[in-house]
Write an enzyme that holds these catalytic residues in place. Structure first.
Site, PDB file in Angstrom:
ATOM      1  N   GLU A  29       0.501  -1.112  -0.001  1.00  0.00           N
ATOM      2  CA  GLU A  29      -0.091   0.024  -0.065  1.00  0.00           C
ATOM      3  C   GLU A  29       0.838   1.354   0.088  1.00  0.00           C
ATOM      4  OE1 GLU A  29       0.761   1.667   3.114  1.00  0.00           O
ATOM      5  OE2 GLU A  29       1.821  -0.289   3.531  1.00  0.00           O
ATOM      6  N   GLU A  81       4.316  -0.700   1.942  1.00  0.00           N
ATOM      7  CA  GLU A  81       4.530  -0.810   0.378  1.00  0.00           C
ATOM      8  C   GLU A  81       4.399  -2.486   0.128  1.00  0.00           C
ATOM      9  OE1 GLU A  81       8.303   0.813  -1.165  1.00  0.00           O
ATOM     10  OE2 GLU A  81       8.013   2.824  -0.150  1.00  0.00           O
TER      11      GLU A  81
END
Length: 353
Positions: A175, A318
């Site tokens: 994300e 991430e």
């Protein structure tokens, strides 16, 4: 749209018991003392049940990075301004983010999904599934409507389905979204039944003063919105985020496709809590890659009933921790397929007394 989600959750089946048993028997016949590979053996058994084979292999590995903005950033809860989300999006798409580097090392593909960035983005590799231009400020009212929440979940479901149709055998959740640790902490408060002081962490590395402010903002969001713990869609719509909803759908879509999904850190954990609330059986398909440096993440994993593979103090997000755990999963797969058994090696097994 609720019926579409129910169609997905309704087909999530338990892991295969026969494959699980075969994995246990094989592990006990490998040339080692029983249980001597510790947590790796438990992982081998779980993967066998998920993938319906005692000797799974995951050649096509896909990291799905969901990206969106958060209106709560206007409250000054992050060390970075909101525009960093869009700036970082270009970095992901050009292959320069940490998860890109680690994914290349692990032989994984990174798919970047714009589900709610507050700005225009164009790139040949972009998966553009924007539901809206970021959420509203949850400290003043609902982050988004229930309909938008359902749409974002279905984006994640469809991304999972499309990836599986293209050969994906294992997922990693990732994300990007400035402000998303605030939304994730609020979700943990409601679904984990903990205080804001317990759930809220430093995110991108804020000062003590800003941490106290962040806690107060989460408390105000919960007071203003009164999210209902028994209704996960209500929680997600009122204090969640578009990328969290997208990851919720990705997890459910992976589980429905009998595909393991490796959870990254705190934001992935929030999505997993919502997925569990919508479909408790989905947790059987979740692999916890690591426990992050964000203080509430350990509580999330406890409530999910998951044991993390790594503890490296990561707090980048991430999908970085998830990708690092792919190396352990590769090791488990090789042990199950390449390691000799007592019979094949002509070695005497342990005496049974």
């Amino acid at each position: 749209m609720i019926s579409a989600i129910e169609e997905v959750t309704g087909v999530i089946a338990p892991p295969d018991e026969q494959a699980t048993l075969q994995a246990v028997l094989r592990l006990n016949n490998l040339t080692k003392p029983p249980g001597s590979l510790g947590q790796l053996e438990a992982l081998a058994v779980r993967l066998a049940g998920i993938s319906v084979t005692p000797q799974p292999s995951y050649t096509k590995r896909t990291v799905v990075v969901m990206a969106a903005d958060h209106g709560v950033c206007s409250e000054g809860i992050s060390a970075f301004p909101q525009e960093v989300t869009l700036q970082m999006a270009h970095n992901f798409l050009s292959g320069g983010a940490a998860v890109n580097v680690l994914a290349r090392q692990a032989g994984a593909e990174v798919k970047f999904v714009d589900i709610g960035i507050n700005g225009d983005l164009s790139h040949p590799d972009l998966i553009d599934r924007k539901v809206r231009l970021g959420t509203d400020n949850m400290a003043q009212g609902p982050a988004m409507s229930r309909e938008e929440t359902l749409r974002a979940i279905l984006v994640g479901v469809r991304v999972a389905q499309e990836a599986v149709s293209s050969g994906t055998e294992i997922f990693v959740t990732g994300e990007m979204g400035i402000g998303n640790t605030t939304a994730s902490a609020a979700i943990l408060c409601v679904l984990g039944n903990v205080s804001a002081e317990t759930a809220v962490g430093r995110g991108t590395g804020i000062t003590d003063e800003r941490l106290r402010h962040k806690i107060a903002v989460v408390e105000r969001a919960l007071s203003v919105n009164q999210p209902e713990a028994a209704d996960p869609l209500d929680v997600l719509s009122k204090v969640g985020g578009l990328e969290i909803a997208g990851l919720t759908g990705l997890i459910l879509g992976a589980a429905a496709s009998r595909t393991p999904v490796i959870l990254d850190g705190f934001i992935s954990g929030a999505a997993a809590l919502v997925a569990k609330a919508l479909a408790p059986e989905s947790t059987a398909y979740m692999i916890a890659s690591h426990v992050s440096g964000e203080q509430g993440h350990k509580l999330m994993l406890e409530r999910l009933g998951l044991e993390p593979l790594l503890n490296l103090g990561l707090r980048l997000g991430e999908g970085t921790g998830g990708v690092l755990s792919l190396h352990l999963i590769e090791a488990v797969c090789r042990i199950m397929s390449e390691m000799a058994t007592f019979d094949s090696a002509g070695i005497s097994g342990a005496e049974q007394k």
